[in-house]
Motif scaffolding. Structure first.
Motif, PDB file in Angstrom:
ATOM      1  N   GLY A 148       0.814  -1.212   0.000  1.00  0.00           N
ATOM      2  CA  GLY A 148       0.000   0.000   0.000  1.00  0.00           C
ATOM      3  C   GLY A 148       0.845   1.259   0.000  1.00  0.00           C
ATOM      4  N   ILE A 149       1.923   1.236   0.773  1.00  0.00           N
ATOM      5  CA  ILE A 149       2.812   2.399   0.802  1.00  0.00           C
ATOM      6  C   ILE A 149       3.516   2.575  -0.535  1.00  0.00           C
ATOM      7  CG2 ILE A 149       4.938   3.286   1.841  1.00  0.00           C
ATOM      8  CD1 ILE A 149       3.946   2.086   4.504  1.00  0.00           C
ATOM      9  N   ILE A 150       3.985   1.481  -1.131  1.00  0.00           N
ATOM     10  CA  ILE A 150       4.695   1.565  -2.415  1.00  0.00           C
ATOM     11  C   ILE A 150       3.744   1.963  -3.544  1.00  0.00           C
ATOM     12  CG2 ILE A 150       5.990   0.216  -4.118  1.00  0.00           C
ATOM     13  CD1 ILE A 150       7.180  -1.353  -1.828  1.00  0.00           C
ATOM     14  N   SER A 151       2.459   1.642  -3.412  1.00  0.00           N
ATOM     15  CA  SER A 151       1.517   1.962  -4.491  1.00  0.00           C
ATOM     16  C   SER A 151       1.315   3.467  -4.667  1.00  0.00           C
ATOM     17  CB  SER A 151       0.173   1.286  -4.241  1.00  0.00           C
ATOM     18  OG  SER A 151      -0.532   1.923  -3.191  1.00  0.00           O
ATOM     19  N   ILE A 152       1.511   4.230  -3.610  1.00  0.00           N
ATOM     20  CA  ILE A 152       1.275   5.677  -3.705  1.00  0.00           C
ATOM     21  C   ILE A 152       2.314   6.355  -4.607  1.00  0.00           C
ATOM     22  CG2 ILE A 152       1.112   7.832  -2.391  1.00  0.00           C
ATOM     23  CD1 ILE A 152      -0.184   6.146  -0.147  1.00  0.00           C
ATOM     24  N   PRO A 153       3.621   6.184  -4.361  1.00  0.00           N
ATOM     25  CA  PRO A 153       4.552   6.784  -5.333  1.00  0.00           C
ATOM     26  C   PRO A 153       4.612   6.001  -6.648  1.00  0.00           C
ATOM     27  CG  PRO A 153       5.786   5.719  -3.593  1.00  0.00           C
ATOM     28  CD  PRO A 153       4.337   5.683  -3.203  1.00  0.00           C
ATOM     29  N   GLY A 154       4.128   4.773  -6.648  1.00  0.00           N
ATOM     30  CA  GLY A 154       4.092   3.973  -7.871  1.00  0.00           C
ATOM     31  C   GLY A 154       3.115   4.506  -8.897  1.00  0.00           C
ATOM     32  N   CYS A 155       2.274   5.429  -8.491  1.00  0.00           N
ATOM     33  CA  CYS A 155       1.330   6.047  -9.434  1.00  0.00           C
ATOM     34  C   CYS A 155       2.044   6.867 -10.486  1.00  0.00           C
ATOM     35  CB  CYS A 155       0.344   6.930  -8.674  1.00  0.00           C
ATOM     36  SG  CYS A 155      -0.701   6.010  -7.566  1.00  0.00           S
ATOM     37  N   CYS A 156       3.275   7.271 -10.199  1.00  0.00           N
ATOM     38  CA  CYS A 156       4.027   8.080 -11.161  1.00  0.00           C
ATOM     39  C   CYS A 156       4.489   7.263 -12.358  1.00  0.00           C
ATOM     40  CB  CYS A 156       5.229   8.717 -10.469  1.00  0.00           C
ATOM     41  SG  CYS A 156       4.730   9.869  -9.191  1.00  0.00           S
ATOM     42  N   CYS A 157       4.380   5.963 -12.298  1.00  0.00           N
ATOM     43  CA  CYS A 157       4.755   5.099 -13.427  1.00  0.00           C
ATOM     44  C   CYS A 157       3.535   4.897 -14.324  1.00  0.00           C
ATOM     45  CB  CYS A 157       5.286   3.767 -12.922  1.00  0.00           C
ATOM     46  SG  CYS A 157       6.755   3.902 -11.917  1.00  0.00           S
ATOM     47  N   TYR A 158       3.043   5.985 -14.876  1.00  0.00           N
ATOM     48  CA  TYR A 158       1.863   6.005 -15.746  1.00  0.00           C
ATOM     49  C   TYR A 158       0.620   5.443 -15.077  1.00  0.00           C
ATOM     50  CZ  TYR A 158       5.248   7.178 -19.300  1.00  0.00           C
ATOM     51  OH  TYR A 158       6.250   7.801 -19.992  1.00  0.00           O
ATOM     52  N   GLY A 159       0.613   5.369 -13.755  1.00  0.00           N
ATOM     53  CA  GLY A 159      -0.552   4.916 -13.015  1.00  0.00           C
ATOM     54  C   GLY A 159      -0.707   3.420 -12.923  1.00  0.00           C
ATOM     55  N   VAL A 160       0.015   2.678 -13.751  1.00  0.00           N
ATOM     56  CA  VAL A 160      -0.192   1.231 -13.813  1.00  0.00           C
ATOM     57  C   VAL A 160       0.349   0.539 -12.567  1.00  0.00           C
ATOM     58  CG1 VAL A 160       0.320  -0.850 -15.140  1.00  0.00           C
ATOM     59  CG2 VAL A 160      -0.145   1.294 -16.318  1.00  0.00           C
ATOM     60  N   LEU A 161       1.572   0.886 -12.155  1.00  0.00           N
ATOM     61  CA  LEU A 161       2.172   0.242 -10.984  1.00  0.00           C
ATOM     62  C   LEU A 161       1.368   0.555  -9.725  1.00  0.00           C
ATOM     63  CD1 LEU A 161       4.560  -1.486 -10.048  1.00  0.00           C
ATOM     64  CD2 LEU A 161       5.802   0.624  -9.601  1.00  0.00           C
ATOM     65  N   GLY A 162       0.905   1.787  -9.610  1.00  0.00           N
ATOM     66  CA  GLY A 162       0.073   2.158  -8.468  1.00  0.00           C
ATOM     67  C   GLY A 162      -1.232   1.395  -8.433  1.00  0.00           C
ATOM     68  N   LEU A 163      -1.833   1.195  -9.602  1.00  0.00           N
ATOM     69  CA  LEU A 163      -3.078   0.422  -9.667  1.00  0.00           C
ATOM     70  C   LEU A 163      -2.867  -1.026  -9.238  1.00  0.00           C
ATOM     71  CD1 LEU A 163      -4.832   1.631 -12.941  1.00  0.00           C
ATOM     72  CD2 LEU A 163      -5.760   1.676 -10.637  1.00  0.00           C
ATOM     73  N   ILE A 164      -1.833  -1.652  -9.781  1.00  0.00           N
ATOM     74  CA  ILE A 164      -1.600  -3.074  -9.501  1.00  0.00           C
ATOM     75  C   ILE A 164      -1.289  -3.285  -8.020  1.00  0.00           C
ATOM     76  CG2 ILE A 164      -0.049  -5.001  -9.964  1.00  0.00           C
ATOM     77  CD1 ILE A 164       0.206  -3.894 -12.836  1.00  0.00           C
ATOM     78  N   LEU A 165      -0.302  -2.533  -7.501  1.00  0.00           N
ATOM     79  CA  LEU A 165       0.080  -2.718  -6.098  1.00  0.00           C
ATOM     80  C   LEU A 165      -1.035  -2.292  -5.148  1.00  0.00           C
ATOM     81  CD1 LEU A 165       3.786  -1.509  -6.168  1.00  0.00           C
ATOM     82  CD2 LEU A 165       2.920  -3.839  -6.260  1.00  0.00           C
ATOM     83  N   GLY A 166      -1.764  -1.238  -5.509  1.00  0.00           N
ATOM     84  CA  GLY A 166      -2.866  -0.782  -4.666  1.00  0.00           C
ATOM     85  C   GLY A 166      -3.995  -1.795  -4.576  1.00  0.00           C
ATOM     86  N   ILE A 167      -4.318  -2.430  -5.696  1.00  0.00           N
ATOM     87  CA  ILE A 167      -5.379  -3.446  -5.680  1.00  0.00           C
ATOM     88  C   ILE A 167      -4.961  -4.645  -4.833  1.00  0.00           C
ATOM     89  CG2 ILE A 167      -6.591  -5.131  -7.132  1.00  0.00           C
ATOM     90  CD1 ILE A 167      -6.685  -2.943  -9.311  1.00  0.00           C
ATOM     91  N   ILE A 168      -3.707  -5.066  -4.977  1.00  0.00           N
ATOM     92  CA  ILE A 168      -3.226  -6.203  -4.174  1.00  0.00           C
ATOM     93  C   ILE A 168      -3.266  -5.858  -2.687  1.00  0.00           C
ATOM     94  CG2 ILE A 168      -1.221  -7.647  -3.669  1.00  0.00           C
ATOM     95  CD1 ILE A 168      -0.468  -7.393  -6.647  1.00  0.00           C
ATOM     96  N   ALA A 169      -2.792  -4.650  -2.318  1.00  0.00           N
ATOM     97  CA  ALA A 169      -2.804  -4.237  -0.916  1.00  0.00           C
ATOM     98  C   ALA A 169      -4.231  -4.123  -0.386  1.00  0.00           C
ATOM     99  CB  ALA A 169      -2.078  -2.902  -0.764  1.00  0.00           C
TER     100      ALA A 169
END
Length: 161
Positions: free
Chosen positions: A65-86
């Motif tokens: 969940g913490i990594i998904s927040i700055p992961g949104c800067c990778c075109y939103g895809v990394l934030g979406l994937i990690l956020g859904i898993i968390a």
């Protein structure tokens, strides 16, 4: 030499013998200062009471969940994937805690809850960023299809042509 003279301790009165032992307890027994006669609790049981264990995915949900927040800067895809898993892992652990709160420690419940919240934030930010990128590509792609001269001018300004 007489018998009394050879052993001077024989005729003396007996002194009382104290058999009671008073334990010595060191002062300032805080959580990190265990007395020498006690062993520290086994690894993993600092946060819980007797028989309590950590929720299985609480730490993983929090980290993702913490990594998904700055992961949104990778075109939103990394934030979406990690956020859904968390979000999913945190939700499962929260339900598991609700079924039997006495079996699990409170800090692991809080980690699962924070992981779920961070995952939700990561999903929302990732989705917004992805929608913005798609809208930007569609708008400028549509403009380039309508007016090729405008696209050439924009490329010249950027130094790409």
């Amino acid at each position: 030499m007489s018998e009394n003279a050879s052993n001077p301790f024989e005729n003396q009165p007996e002194k009382p013998v104290h058999t009671e032992v008073t334990p010595v307890v060191p002062e300032n027994n805080g959580p990190g200062n265990t007395p020498p006669f006690q062993q520290p609790p086994p690894f993993g049981q600092f946060g819980g009471g007797m028989g309590q264990q950590n929720l299985p995915n609480s730490t993983i949900a929090l980290v993702l969940g913490i990594i998904s927040i700055p992961g949104c800067c990778c075109y939103g895809v990394l934030g979406l994937i990690l956020g859904i898993i968390a979000w999913v892992l945190g939700g499962k652990d929260i339900k598991q805690y609700a079924l039997n709160p006495a079996a699990y420690s409170l800090p692991s419940y809080k980690n699962a809850k924070a992981g779920k919240i961070c995952g939700i934030i990561g999903v929302v930010l990732g989705a917004l960023y992805l929608i913005f990128i798609i809208a930007f590509v569609i708008f400028f792609g549509w403009a380039a299809l309508q007016d090729p001269e405008l696209m050439k001018e924009m490329l010249r300004e950027k130094g790409l042509q």
